[in-house]
Structures are given as structure tokens and as C-alpha cells.
Design an enzyme around this catalytic site. Structure first.
Site: not given
Ligand code: PAF
Length: 294
Positions: A28, A35, A154, A191
Site C-alpha cells: 500500500m 517492503h 501481518d 504507520r
Molecule cells: O499488507 C498490506 O500492505 C496490504 O494488506 C496488502 C497485502 C498490500 C493488500 O492491500
């Protein structure tokens, strides 16, 4: 770096590349080292990595949270361009779709992930995983990746995505990647950008207390470990605990005794001001340690 904004353009490009070596990293945006570790893993394993940046509205149960979610596409592009993105052996392309491209029919779907749909994030964020599953199903359909990469921060999302792939009988391989932490051990998250430096320091207690729970799991009961964690968080005025669960890492079912599982993970959601953070630590994984020593 190539940037695609429409499904048609992206698919046209994908039809020109080897379809058995496409890695996908959904994000996102507000990219950080967490990332980038997923993208680098994908680059090691695939000739092409598709990274998506899409703030998915259907997974936000709170409008304000969606509005406040950090967005900085130019900085994201800059970070991706520093990853040798045009090297033919490990190319990265960016997919930057609009809401209309992803949800042309505006149909809301619901999914049943069994216990995963009932506990922790699912309980505190109604329809969150329906939104995650909707967007991931759509992305997989558009991109048809060989492998897709998700962070273990997550943890429940990763379990939901694995379950989705099984239910839909998809051939994509889901790769879970370890949590990347700041120097003070705060789990990296987009965040975190919304925290002041003082809040970041206070938030570092979350991991510290999880590590203490890991130590205490060797000698105390589940209930004692939980109570100690809850009381430690209460002593830090900047932190407000939403939940702490000690659960089976495969099913995410809460445990009452250590003997209830051989793979035990502690999960937390904590508010720092109005920023909601999640984290998890494996307390023990006997199966892994036994297999690892063979
Ligand atoms: O983990 C995230 O950033 C979001 O939940 C994802 C996997 C990109 C789905 O929108």
C-alpha cells in the site's frame, strides 16, 4: 523503471515476459526496508518482480485510518529505482492502479476463512480480511504470479492469503518473509511514519515485552505470562493494548496451556496515540527446532 497504471497496459507487458518467473509484491506504498526486503527476495527468485502500490479502501474499517494512511508515490518510485530495477535478470515494474481498475464492478465479496475470520485482526477490524482477500484475488487474477511475497508482521494476513490460495486452488506459491525491525526493534510499518520520535521510543517497549514473554514462557503459566505483559504495557502511559493473544501459530487458536501446541506465537495490537501497531514473536516452535537439528 516501467510504471503501469492500467490492467490492460500491465497485461500487455506481461504477455511479453516468461510467465514462469513472475514475483509479486503487493503493497500500500509508503515503502520502507520491510517492503524492500520482500522485493529483494523476489528479485533473487524471479526474473521479473511486479510491485503494486494501491491503498486498498475495502480493507479499512475506519474512514479516518484510510484518510490518514501515509502516501508518497514519488519517494516509493525513488526507492524502487535504487534496486537495480532495470536489470533484465531481476527487473522490477510498478503497478499503480486506480480504484476503478481494481474494482470496476464495485461488487463487495465475503469469504470464510474459518477461525482466521473470527480472531484477533478479524475480530477488531470487521471485514478487513474480506477487503484483503478481494484485492489479492483480483491482483492474482491480473498478474498470474509464480510467487507472491508477504511479511510475517501481518502474520494473520499471511495465513488468510495461504488459505485463499488453497480455497481457489491457485498455483501461486506464497512466500512468508521475516519481520524487519528498526534499530530499536520496533517492527517496520508504514504507520510508523505517523509516530513522533518520542512515540517511536515508547513503541519499542512492545518488542521488549514480547521478548520478556518469550523468556517467561519457559517457567511461568500462559496466564501469568499474559498478565505480566498486560501490566507492563499498562505501566507505559503512551501505549494502549488492544489485544494480546498467545496462540497456536498454525491455527491461530488461543492456548491455555503450553502443552496445547508445539508452535506458539504471541500476537499484539497496541495503540500509540491514534496509531495502531501490530507485532508478533514466536515463543517456541519445537517442530522447527527438531527438524532443524536433523
Ligand atoms: O499488507 C498490506 O500492505 C496490504 O494488506 C496488502 C497485502 C498490500 C493488500 O492491500
Amino acid at each position: 523503471m516501467l510504471v503501469f497504471k492500467t490492467v490492460r497496459e500491465l497485461q500487455q507487458f506481461l504477455s511479453t515476459v516468461a510467465s514462469n518467473s513472475i514475483g509479486f509484491v503487493p503493497t500500500m506504498g509508503a515503502l520502507h526496508q520491510g517492503h524492500l526486503s520482500l522485493i529483494e527476495k523476489s528479485q533473487q527468485q524471479n526474473k521479473l518482480t511486479v510491485c503494486s502500490v494501491f491503498v486498498n479502501p475495502t480493507q479499512f474499517n475506519n474512514k479516518e485510518d484510510l484518510l490518514n494512511y501515509p502516501r508518497n508515490v514519488l519517494a516509493d518510485i525513488h526507492l524502487l529505482e535504487n534496486l537495480d530495477c532495470d536489470n533484465e535478470e531481476k527487473r522490477i515494474v510498478l503497478f499503480l492502479p486506480s480504484e476503478n481498475e481494481i474494482y470496476p464492478n464495485k461488487i463487495e465479496k465475503s469469504y470464510d476463512f474459518g477461525n482466521l475470520s473470527l480472531v484477533m485482526e478479524a475480530q477488531h477490524r470487521p471485514r478487513h480480511f474480506d477487503g484483503v482477500a478481494m484485492v489479492i484475488e483480483r491482483f492474482f487474477d491480473i498478474i498470474q504470479p509464480t510467487k507472491a511475497y508477504f511479511g510475517e508482521k501481518d502474520f494473520q494476513q499471511l495465513a488468510v492469503v495461504r488459505n485463499l490460495v488453497k480455497q481457489l486452488n491457485l498455483s501461486v506459491q506464497i512466500i512468508g518473509c521475516p519481520i524487519v525491525r528498526e534499530a530499536n526493534n520496533l517492527a517496520m510499518s508504514s504507520r510508523n511514519e505517523r509516530l513522533t520520535s518520542d512515540q517511536k521510543e515508547q513503541a519499542a517497549h512492545i518488542y521488549k515485552f514480547l521478548q520478556i514473554a518469550k523468556q517467561q514462557a519457559k517457567t511461568l503459566t500462559v496466564e501469568q505470562v499474559k498478565n505480566n505483559f498486560v501490566n507492563s504495557i499498562k505501566n507505559i502511559p503512551a501505549l494502549q493494548l488492544e489485544y494480546l493473544e498467545i496462540a497456536n501459530g498454525n491455527t491461530l487458536t488461543s492456548i491455555e496451556n503450553w502443552e496445547d501446541t508445539t508452535y506458539c506465537v504471541a500476537f499484539v495490537a497496541v495503540f500509540v496515540g491514534n496509531v495502531r501497531l501490530i507485532d508478533n514473536v514466536t515463543l517456541f516452535n519445537f517442530r522447527k527446532s527438531i527438524l532443524g537439528s536433523i
